[in-house]
Design an enzyme around this catalytic site. Structure first.
Site, mmCIF file in Angstrom:
data_model
loop_
_atom_site.group_PDB
_atom_site.id
_atom_site.type_symbol
_atom_site.label_atom_id
_atom_site.label_comp_id
_atom_site.label_asym_id
_atom_site.label_seq_id
_atom_site.Cartn_x
_atom_site.Cartn_y
_atom_site.Cartn_z
ATOM 1 N N CYS A 14 3.999 2.335 2.961
ATOM 2 C CA CYS A 14 3.120 2.903 3.986
ATOM 3 C C CYS A 14 3.943 3.457 5.148
ATOM 4 C CB CYS A 14 2.153 1.852 4.487
ATOM 5 S SG CYS A 14 1.124 1.127 3.195
ATOM 6 N N CYS B 134 8.193 -3.282 -0.336
ATOM 7 C CA CYS B 134 6.855 -3.509 0.218
ATOM 8 C C CYS B 134 6.831 -4.784 1.040
ATOM 9 C CB CYS B 134 5.803 -3.538 -0.893
ATOM 10 S SG CYS B 134 5.971 -4.930 -2.039
ATOM 11 N N ASP B 135 5.642 -5.134 1.512
ATOM 12 C CA ASP B 135 5.488 -6.201 2.502
ATOM 13 C C ASP B 135 6.196 -7.498 2.130
ATOM 14 O OD1 ASP B 135 3.791 -4.254 3.361
ATOM 15 O OD2 ASP B 135 2.203 -5.615 3.944
ATOM 16 N N SER C 220 -10.739 -1.721 24.621
ATOM 17 C CA SER C 220 -10.401 -2.241 25.940
ATOM 18 C C SER C 220 -11.135 -3.526 26.265
ATOM 19 C CB SER C 220 -10.731 -1.188 27.006
ATOM 20 O OG SER C 220 -12.124 -0.922 27.002
ATOM 21 N N ASP D 150 -0.452 -5.510 -0.896
ATOM 22 C CA ASP D 150 -1.442 -5.930 0.094
ATOM 23 C C ASP D 150 -2.554 -4.891 0.204
ATOM 24 O OD1 ASP D 150 0.721 -7.669 0.545
ATOM 25 O OD2 ASP D 150 0.152 -7.943 2.634
#
Length: 605
Positions: free
Chosen positions: A194, A122-123, A469, A81
């Site tokens: 990661c 991994c993902d 915010s 990714d």
């Protein structure tokens, strides 16, 4: 269970002499073929650091020979990714989950493995390997290859998240070319996934708490010396699981899935977990709904101070006590189904009770001092997402937003327009065609490779002039990488919608209606589809809604919709419907004039 409950049909008897001859030629002697065959599946590839250690780990797992099994190694694919993000290659990432699961399933079915160890990193490889285990339902387990160590930049720990943020700083003039190049060289110092609580570490934690991975194995870093020992133990455990006859269907239950969801919620994990756990539940035949995530997250406090919303990374969690410590916090709060079985043969409650907490650690907060009283994600519903979508709450304080929606046809069209909307604080943006069928594979909408998601950087100022915010939600199909603006992702039914410019697209406060055209005007031709053939076209034909995990189902979404729809006995026949359409067209066109006959006054005129 017979240890050779599957491979006996492949390797025994005079009729199997030819099969044994093939295998003798590559080193499998008669003794090894008389033992249970244990598949060792991994995703080694040179396109990313996440899976780079898999071949070395596979060699350690293959010491299963000492435990009485015969290993057979197989390799499948992986898509990064992080590497492909911002390019057309990103469309292949989600597709790869299905290809990985399919390929492991095919090899294990074809060669009749008795047990299976799946190494992931991994993902997409992590959920894909568990999907394969669930489909096959043979004794086995998943081994996560581990996270990367953080890099060092200006005497501080850094991860790939800081690189993405640095791109935005560089674009806005806050970082020089030299500083960006220096950070780029040191942020990823070796192999491993990661470091933050992104998708890889989120799913590794979830599957350890679920029980399909050995407790205590996931957070050992990829290049830590103990990882080899973890791999050896995984091979031995596979034979033990086979001897006990424990199948994935015994481990993946409603209780264990709820334990996994609680781990995601308390750790502030990736919203990708919603997608992948729904897919695992579907493959396992377990009833799990998207609203179950909201129910569990609402009662689960956020206790893990992990990036991207917090301060620490996976190696810090390992030093603090690892996933067993997270399970212990859930147990202390009465949020864990203690009796859920794991691949070790013990319950998750027993493992949680034995967790060792490092004195003075600050990664996992105590229950009387959580970061937030509720978990790190929530399920939202509205006219943009009638089947629900997921928003990440960790790192954000906003709990409510109301405003107008601005709908764009693509990510490329969204960025220039949203960059001008610096004064529209109550504006939300939505990409209308970034869905798995409209844009097969569903490339991420955020972040752009030319922008960052750091507060005050280019991308945040485009979404909110006053920072996180005031950031309104951005509805997108895949926007789950480290980000600061509030983002609601995985919005069905658009998650399976096909590209159509003539149909209206709902929005939060505005709607886009079809343009009225005369009966003689032709609508503009749709743009050519570059993915009309090949693997992406196959994926688009079969992918289901995000509320069902975006997996493949026989017949695709149309078959699912037909099965869910009530039977209509009085439905008109096809011929009658055709006549009705013809009459409707005639009514719109008005009365027809007959052609004038030759010789008449009208004909002479």
């Amino acid at each position: 269970m017979d240890p050779k409950h599957r491979s006996r049909a492949l390797t025994e008897g005079p009729a199997r002499a030819a099969a044994r001859a093939y295998l003798h030629g590559i080193g499998f002697d008669a003794e090894s073929l008389s033992k249970p065959i244990v598949g060792v599946a991994h995703c080694w590839i040179e396109t990313m650091p996440c899976n780079f250690t898999h071949r070395a780990l596979a060699q350690k797992v293959k010491e299963v020979r000492q435990a009485g099994g015969t290993p057979m190694e197989l390799n499948t694919i992986a898509i990064s990714d992080g590497v492909t993000m911002g390019t057309s290659g990103m469309k292949t990432s989600l597709v790869s989950r299905e290809v990985i699961a399919d390929s492991i399933e095919l090899v294990a079915r074809g060669h009749l493995f008795d047990a299976l160890v799946c190494i992931s990193g991994c993902d997409k490889t992590i959920p894909a390997t568990v999907m394969a285990l669930a489909r096959l339902d043979v004794p086995g387990l998943m081994l996560y290859s581990g996270s990367i160590h953080p890099g060092r930049f200006h005497d501080e720990d850094v991860t790939i998240q800081e690189v993405f943020e640095a791109v935005g700083k560089h674009a806005s003039g806050q970082m020089s070319d030299e500083e960006l190049a220096e950070l780029e060289r040191v942020a990823s110092p070796g192999a491993g996934a990661c470091g933050g609580q992104f998708t890889a570490n989120t799913m590794a934690m979830a599957f350890e708490v679920l029980g399909i991975s050995p407790m205590g194995s996931s957070m050992v870093p990829a290049e830590d010396g103990r990882k080899a020992e973890v791999a050896i133990e995984a091979g031995r455990l596979a034979v033990d699981v086979l001897d006990r006859g424990l199948r994935p269907s015994d481990v993946i239950t409603k209780k264990s899935l709820e334990n996994a969801i609680a781990a995601v919620a308390t750790s502030g994990g990736s919203t990708n977990a919603v997608l992948h756990l729904l897919a695992i539940a579907r493959e396992s035949g377990v009833e799990l709904e998207i609203d179950d995530f909201d129910r569990i997250a609402e009662r689960t406090p956020l206790t893990c101070d992990l990036k991207p919303g917090g301060r620490y990374v996976a190696t810090d969690l390992y030093a603090a006590g690892g996933v067993p410590l997270v399970a212990k916090r859930l147990q202390e709060g009465g949020l864990l189904h203690d009796d859920a079985i794991t691949v070790t043969g013990r319950t998750v409650g027993e493992h949680a009770h034995e967790a060792q907490e490092t004195a003075g650690q600050q990664v996992v907060r105590p229950l009387d001092d959580p970061i937030k009283p509720t978990g790190g994600l929530a399920i939202l519903r509205g006219n943009l997402a009638p089947e629900g979508c997921v928003v990440k709450l960790s790192g954000h304080e906003r709990r409510h937003h109301s405003g107008h929606a601005r709908v764009f046809e693509s990510r490329r069209r969204r960025w220039p327009r949203s960059s001008k909307a610096r004064s529209a604080k109550a504006t939300s943006s939505s990409s209308a065609t970034r869905a798995p069928r409209a844009a097969p594979g569903c490339a991420r909408c955020s972040p752009s490779p030319r922008r960052s998601t750091a507060p005050g950087s280019a991308s945040t100022s485009r979404c909110s002039p006053t920072g996180a915010s005031a950031a309104p939600p951005t509805a997108s199909w895949r926007a789950t990488w480290p980000r600061r603006p509030s983002t609601a992702g995985r919005s069905p039914p658009f998650a399976t919608a096909t590209r159509s410019r003539s149909t209206s697209t709902p929005a939060a406060s505005t709607s886009r209606s079809p343009t009225t055209r005369s009966s003689s005007a032709r609508p503009p031709a749709p743009p050519p589809n570059p993915d009309a053939t090949g693997v992406l076209a196959k994926y688009a034909a079969l992918v289901t809604s995000a509320s069902r995990g975006r997996g493949h189902e026989p017949g695709g979404p149309a078959a699912h919709a037909a099965a869910a729809a009530p039977a209509c006995r009085n439905r008109p026949s096809a011929r009658r419907r055709a006549r009705r359409r013809a009459r409707a067209r005639s009514a719109r066109a008005g009365p027809r004039r007959r052609p004038a006959r030759p010789g008449t006054r009208a004909g002479r005129r």
